[in-house]
Design a protein around this motif. Structure first.
Motif, PDB file in Angstrom:
ATOM      1  N   ILE A  52       0.847  -1.190   0.000  1.00 39.31           N
ATOM      2  CA  ILE A  52       0.000   0.000   0.000  1.00 39.31           C
ATOM      3  C   ILE A  52       0.883   1.240   0.000  1.00 39.31           C
ATOM      4  N   GLY A  53       0.402   2.302  -0.639  1.00 42.29           N
ATOM      5  CA  GLY A  53       1.113   3.573  -0.584  1.00 42.29           C
ATOM      6  C   GLY A  53       1.004   4.149   0.817  1.00 42.29           C
ATOM      7  N   PRO A 101       8.272  -2.246   1.664  1.00 41.20           N
ATOM      8  CA  PRO A 101       8.844  -2.795   0.428  1.00 41.20           C
ATOM      9  C   PRO A 101       9.583  -1.786  -0.437  1.00 41.20           C
ATOM     10  N   VAL A 102       9.229  -0.482  -0.316  1.00 45.32           N
ATOM     11  CA  VAL A 102       9.859   0.523  -1.177  1.00 45.32           C
ATOM     12  C   VAL A 102      10.360   1.694  -0.337  1.00 45.32           C
ATOM     13  N   ARG A 103      11.651   1.983  -0.497  1.00 41.88           N
ATOM     14  CA  ARG A 103      12.279   3.144   0.123  1.00 41.88           C
ATOM     15  C   ARG A 103      13.152   3.789  -0.962  1.00 41.88           C
ATOM     16  N   ILE A 126      17.521   9.812   7.725  1.00 42.31           N
ATOM     17  CA  ILE A 126      16.253   9.416   7.103  1.00 42.31           C
ATOM     18  C   ILE A 126      16.490   8.767   5.746  1.00 42.31           C
ATOM     19  N   PHE A 127      15.955   7.562   5.583  1.00 37.76           N
ATOM     20  CA  PHE A 127      15.904   6.864   4.297  1.00 37.76           C
ATOM     21  C   PHE A 127      14.418   6.768   3.963  1.00 37.76           C
ATOM     22  N   PRO A 128      13.875   7.657   3.118  1.00 35.77           N
ATOM     23  CA  PRO A 128      12.426   7.792   2.942  1.00 35.77           C
ATOM     24  C   PRO A 128      11.707   6.495   2.588  1.00 35.77           C
ATOM     25  N   ILE A 129      10.576   6.289   3.241  1.00 38.47           N
ATOM     26  CA  ILE A 129       9.710   5.128   3.023  1.00 38.47           C
ATOM     27  C   ILE A 129       8.575   5.531   2.089  1.00 38.47           C
ATOM     28  N   TYR A 161      20.261  -1.569   6.487  1.00 38.27           N
ATOM     29  CA  TYR A 161      19.734  -0.313   5.958  1.00 38.27           C
ATOM     30  C   TYR A 161      18.277  -0.409   5.516  1.00 38.27           C
ATOM     31  N   TRP A 162      17.788  -1.632   5.261  1.00 38.39           N
ATOM     32  CA  TRP A 162      16.396  -1.796   4.797  1.00 38.39           C
ATOM     33  C   TRP A 162      15.617  -2.520   5.901  1.00 38.39           C
ATOM     34  N   SER A 163      15.505  -1.904   7.035  1.00 45.73           N
ATOM     35  CA  SER A 163      14.941  -2.579   8.208  1.00 45.73           C
ATOM     36  C   SER A 163      13.417  -2.521   8.229  1.00 45.73           C
ATOM     37  N   TYR A 164      12.826  -3.567   8.794  1.00 45.64           N
ATOM     38  CA  TYR A 164      11.399  -3.598   9.093  1.00 45.64           C
ATOM     39  C   TYR A 164      11.233  -3.439  10.611  1.00 45.64           C
TER      40      TYR A 164
END
Length: 367
Positions: free
Chosen positions: A89-90, A113-115, A256-259, A323-326
């Motif tokens: 979802i967006g 899923p997308v950053r 900040i790594f934008p989500i 870097y791509w953490s949940y």
């Protein structure tokens, strides 16, 4: 041979009861584990590949995975048939549906899923005297839609990093998008214009790329690369010459790594099986971990990028290997930044909190 009376009665009672039991109840009565069916939806990025290939396990469930665009997933979830039990979802469209439209059918899970860093998403005409971000003030800027996650991030970055407010520019909202085949038709939540903002609709028959190409506007904010940039128009360029250096500096300053996207789960499903949140989180995490492991081991041969190994080393050096953490805690600052941007820009009617959007049972999930 006849059964004794009591045994006959018991036998008949069992037969009578079985005639009204559901197949799942019969299966449970037989001692066999029951399996329910879920419908998942999203893209098939490398970090979701185990799910799209149906190789990740969601305990107690079988599932189908529908490949879809984010625009379609948003519309299906917020105002459509709600076909999906679990869906990509967006993030910002979900925020607007929740805060402005009273949407409560699904809750978010801290799966992202997308950053994407967003400085790369500002395109300019090179003949309009725009050499730095501050030169955008007073200029005409086109956007396809207005309130997508990516555009909300870009405007927030311009305001907080370069002191350019929404009212410092003239907005031209294109009626069509040259990259619609990738993102799908924009949902209603991606077309929200804040009250009081001065804007003009783009010329009929021109998408956002044509507006920039023809010089109707001075700049363009766009999540994707517009057609005119891809085709190498001689007077179209990115605002930042060295995007990598600019975005790296932004991360060093802000952390900040934008989500862009999250995952939403149908609330009625969680009500019937609270344990499913942990199972879903585990499946998505395992799929992402498998993609990271393959990238580290075989990326040099899987990918056509000649310096992929060096790219990974530089990414780890700047962002860390996780870097791509949940999960919430490692992403709290990033989420709260977007919540603030949306409220400041007059898009969300309230300043949202993490606890508003994410299912309570997901707040402590960790990989």
């Amino acid at each position: 041979m006849f059964l004794p009376i009591m045994q006959r009665r018991n036998f008949l009672n069992i037969i009578g009861a079985s005639s009204v039991l559901t197949p799942l109840a019969l299966q449970a009565a037989s001692g066999k584990p029951s399996t329910k069916k879920l419908q998942l939806a999203g893209y098939d990025y490398d970090r979701l590949r185990m799910l799209s290939d149906k190789k990740a396990e969601i305990t107690g469930y079988e599932y189908d995975y529908k490949l879809t665009s984010i625009g379609e997933a948003n519309s299906n979830t917020f105002s459509g048939p709600q076909d999906y039990d679990v869906t990509e979802i967006g993030l910002h469209p979900y925020m607007l549906a929740y805060a402005n439209d009273g949407f409560r059918g699904y809750s978010l899970l801290p799966i992202f899923p997308v950053r994407i860093f967003r400085h790369k998403s500002i395109f300019i005409r090179t003949d309009r005297g725009i050499d730095k971000p501050e030169d955008l003030k007073g200029k005409k800027i086109a956007t396809p839609g207005f309130s997508s996650t990516s555009l909300t991030w870009i405007r927030g970055i311009l305001q907080h990093e370069y002191n350019i407010s929404m009212n410092d520019v003239e907005w031209i909202v294109a009626k069509t998008d040259s990259s619609a085949d990738i993102a799908g038709k924009a949902s209603a939540q991606e077309r929200v214009i804040p009250k009081g903002l001065k804007f003009t609709e783009g010329s009929a028959g021109k998408d956002e790329s044509q507006l920039l190409e023809d010089g109707d506007v001075d700049a363009l904010l766009h999540a994707a690369e517009p057609r005119c940039y891809v085709q190498g128009h001689p007077k179209v360029a990115r605002l930042f010459d060295n995007v990598r250096a600019t975005e790296s500096a932004y991360y060093k300053k802000t952390g900040i790594f934008p989500i862009m996207h999250a995952v939403a789960v149908r609330n009625s499903l969680v009500e019937s099986d609270p344990s499913i949140i942990q199972s879903i989180f585990k499946a998505y995490s395992e799929s992402k971990s498998a993609a990271q492991e393959r990238l580290a081991k075989l990326g040099w041969v899987d990918s056509m990028l000649p310096w992929l190994g060096q790219e990974m080393e530089e990414t780890y050096s700047l962002l860390g290997k996780d870097y791509w953490s949940y999960g919430i805690e490692k992403n709290r600052k990033t989420l709260e930044a977007l919540f603030a941007y949306s409220h400041e820009q007059g898009l969300c009617k309230k300043h949202l909190k993490i606890e508003d959007l994410f299912h309570p049972a997901s707040l402590t999930l960790k990989e």
